[in-house]
Design a protein around this motif. Structure first.
Motif, PDB file in Angstrom:
ATOM      1  N   ASN A 142       0.792  -1.255  -0.062  1.00  0.00           N
ATOM      2  CA  ASN A 142      -0.051   0.014  -0.058  1.00  0.00           C
ATOM      3  C   ASN A 142       0.729   1.186   0.067  1.00  0.00           C
ATOM      4  O   ASN A 142       0.577   2.150  -0.626  1.00  0.00           O
ATOM      5  CB  ASN A 142      -0.934  -0.021   1.186  1.00  0.00           C
ATOM      6  CG  ASN A 142      -2.003  -0.973   1.226  1.00  0.00           C
ATOM      7  OD1 ASN A 142      -2.433  -1.509   0.042  1.00  0.00           O
ATOM      8  ND2 ASN A 142      -2.592  -1.480   2.142  1.00  0.00           N
ATOM      9  N   ALA A 152       2.359   1.861  -3.488  1.00  0.00           N
ATOM     10  CA  ALA A 152       1.267   2.027  -4.434  1.00  0.00           C
ATOM     11  C   ALA A 152       0.832   3.320  -4.337  1.00  0.00           C
ATOM     12  O   ALA A 152       0.242   4.216  -5.336  1.00  0.00           O
ATOM     13  CB  ALA A 152       0.088   1.034  -4.400  1.00  0.00           C
ATOM     14  N   VAL A 153       0.608   4.033  -3.009  1.00  0.00           N
ATOM     15  CA  VAL A 153       0.301   5.540  -2.794  1.00  0.00           C
ATOM     16  C   VAL A 153       1.164   6.594  -3.651  1.00  0.00           C
ATOM     17  O   VAL A 153       2.309   6.566  -3.249  1.00  0.00           O
ATOM     18  CB  VAL A 153      -0.125   5.873  -1.506  1.00  0.00           C
ATOM     19  CG1 VAL A 153      -0.635   7.104  -1.273  1.00  0.00           C
ATOM     20  CG2 VAL A 153      -1.023   4.914  -1.118  1.00  0.00           C
ATOM     21  N   SER A 203     -11.804   5.969  -8.396  1.00  0.00           N
ATOM     22  CA  SER A 203     -10.916   4.865  -8.161  1.00  0.00           C
ATOM     23  C   SER A 203      -9.747   5.467  -7.762  1.00  0.00           C
ATOM     24  O   SER A 203      -8.782   4.844  -6.911  1.00  0.00           O
ATOM     25  CB  SER A 203     -10.957   4.125  -9.593  1.00  0.00           C
ATOM     26  OG  SER A 203     -10.439   4.753 -10.668  1.00  0.00           O
ATOM     27  N   GLU A 204      -9.005   6.447  -8.303  1.00  0.00           N
ATOM     28  CA  GLU A 204      -7.876   6.947  -8.038  1.00  0.00           C
ATOM     29  C   GLU A 204      -7.791   7.537  -6.631  1.00  0.00           C
ATOM     30  O   GLU A 204      -6.762   7.370  -5.856  1.00  0.00           O
ATOM     31  CB  GLU A 204      -7.346   7.974  -8.896  1.00  0.00           C
ATOM     32  CG  GLU A 204      -7.071   7.362 -10.319  1.00  0.00           C
ATOM     33  CD  GLU A 204      -6.916   8.810 -11.380  1.00  0.00           C
ATOM     34  OE1 GLU A 204      -6.242   8.298 -12.473  1.00  0.00           O
ATOM     35  OE2 GLU A 204      -7.347   9.666 -11.263  1.00  0.00           O
ATOM     36  N   GLN A 234      -9.461   6.517  -4.210  1.00  0.00           N
ATOM     37  CA  GLN A 234      -9.453   5.209  -3.395  1.00  0.00           C
ATOM     38  C   GLN A 234      -8.198   4.829  -2.750  1.00  0.00           C
ATOM     39  O   GLN A 234      -7.899   4.167  -1.907  1.00  0.00           O
ATOM     40  CB  GLN A 234     -10.238   4.033  -3.888  1.00  0.00           C
ATOM     41  CG  GLN A 234     -11.676   4.369  -3.869  1.00  0.00           C
ATOM     42  CD  GLN A 234     -12.551   3.232  -4.601  1.00  0.00           C
ATOM     43  OE1 GLN A 234     -12.405   2.535  -4.193  1.00  0.00           O
ATOM     44  NE2 GLN A 234     -13.541   3.899  -5.307  1.00  0.00           N
ATOM     45  N   GLN A 235      -6.966   5.309  -3.870  1.00  0.00           N
ATOM     46  CA  GLN A 235      -5.623   4.926  -3.431  1.00  0.00           C
ATOM     47  C   GLN A 235      -5.295   5.435  -2.246  1.00  0.00           C
ATOM     48  O   GLN A 235      -3.860   5.070  -1.556  1.00  0.00           O
ATOM     49  CB  GLN A 235      -4.713   5.313  -4.517  1.00  0.00           C
ATOM     50  CG  GLN A 235      -5.280   4.408  -5.764  1.00  0.00           C
ATOM     51  CD  GLN A 235      -4.149   4.519  -7.085  1.00  0.00           C
ATOM     52  OE1 GLN A 235      -3.262   5.391  -6.816  1.00  0.00           O
ATOM     53  NE2 GLN A 235      -4.547   4.065  -8.181  1.00  0.00           N
ATOM     54  N   TYR A 247      -0.369  13.245   0.642  1.00  0.00           N
ATOM     55  CA  TYR A 247      -0.567  12.265  -0.606  1.00  0.00           C
ATOM     56  C   TYR A 247      -1.358  13.197  -1.472  1.00  0.00           C
ATOM     57  O   TYR A 247      -1.721  12.493  -2.838  1.00  0.00           O
ATOM     58  CB  TYR A 247      -1.229  10.926  -0.348  1.00  0.00           C
ATOM     59  CG  TYR A 247      -0.539  10.320   0.834  1.00  0.00           C
ATOM     60  CD1 TYR A 247       0.556   9.347   0.310  1.00  0.00           C
ATOM     61  CD2 TYR A 247      -0.622  10.402   2.124  1.00  0.00           C
ATOM     62  CE1 TYR A 247       1.304   8.612   1.162  1.00  0.00           C
ATOM     63  CE2 TYR A 247       0.134   9.523   3.026  1.00  0.00           C
ATOM     64  CZ  TYR A 247       1.113   8.600   2.706  1.00  0.00           C
ATOM     65  OH  TYR A 247       1.775   8.075   3.615  1.00  0.00           O
TER      66      TYR A 247
END
Length: 218
Positions: A151, A154-155, A166-167, A169-170, A214
């Motif tokens: 995770n 991936a962030v 969907s982006e 939700q990262q 982020y």
């Protein structure tokens, strides 16, 4: 006078015939009664034999070769019911079973195992359970650690004014519902700064602090 005598003689003969006929009828009635008594005696003997041949159903379990439900004679004892179940196993504790006890219908005969065998089996089960729990715990911790690393890698930086649901939700702590609320809030007015995320229902100061590194405004 002679006619009167003849009449008396006729009546006497008639009465004598009636008496004899009554006696014969009485004897004929008594004969079936005697036969009925014999029949009842024979039926009683048959019933007695049937009672002797009666069986009962018992369950034999525990340390026997073939546990199950068996029909055994009503007069048999526990040792015979165990024999019907194949006999005792090597680790059976026969000292704890009353082998001479008479069985009864619906009875459960359970033969325990010897204490040493029982203790060994318990220790083996405990060892297996401990080993299984240890392996499961190791796998769970490892998978959790790997998931966290995945995770984190991936962030990436997400542009909150142009990112899709969907982006979004990262981002850490952003699920499908909250991502959709961010999009809906953005549609009603673009975000001019990261602090504008506080306009989104469900995002407070604590969550914003986690998102700050982020996200960026484009």
């Amino acid at each position: 006078m002679q006619a009167k005598s003849k009449k008396l003689i006729f009546i006497t003969i008639l009465l004598t015939g009636c008496i004899i006929t009554g006696l014969i009828s009485s004897n004929d009635k008594e004969k079936p009664l005697a036969g009925s008594s014999l029949l009842q005696s024979a039926q009683g003997a048959v019933t007695s034999k049937a009672a002797q041949a009666k069986t009962v159903r018992v369950q034999v379990s525990g340390a026997v070769l073939e546990p199950g439900i068996y029909d055994v004679p009503a007069s048999c004892r526990v040792v015979e019911a165990i024999a019907a179940a194949g006999g005792l196993t090597e680790n059976a504790d026969s000292e704890r079973v009353n082998l001479v006890r008479k069985v009864r219908d619906g009875m459960q005969i359970r033969v325990p195992v010897q204490k040493a065998a029982r203790t060994s089996r318990t220790q083996r089960k405990n060892a297996q359970a401990t080993a299984g729990y240890s392996a499961s715990s190791t796998k769970k911790v490892g998978s959790t650690r790997a998931g966290a690393e995945k995770n984190n890698s991936a962030v990436q930086i997400v542009r909150i004014n142009s990112a899709s649901a969907s982006e979004l939700q990262q981002l850490p702590g952003i699920g499908p519902a909250l991502a959709q609320r961010i999009v809906e809030t953005r549609n009603s007015g673009r975000f001019s700064s990261v602090e504008d995320l506080l306009r989104v229902p469900g995002i407070g100061k604590a969550k914003l602090a986690k998102l700050r590194d982020y996200v960026e405004v484009d």
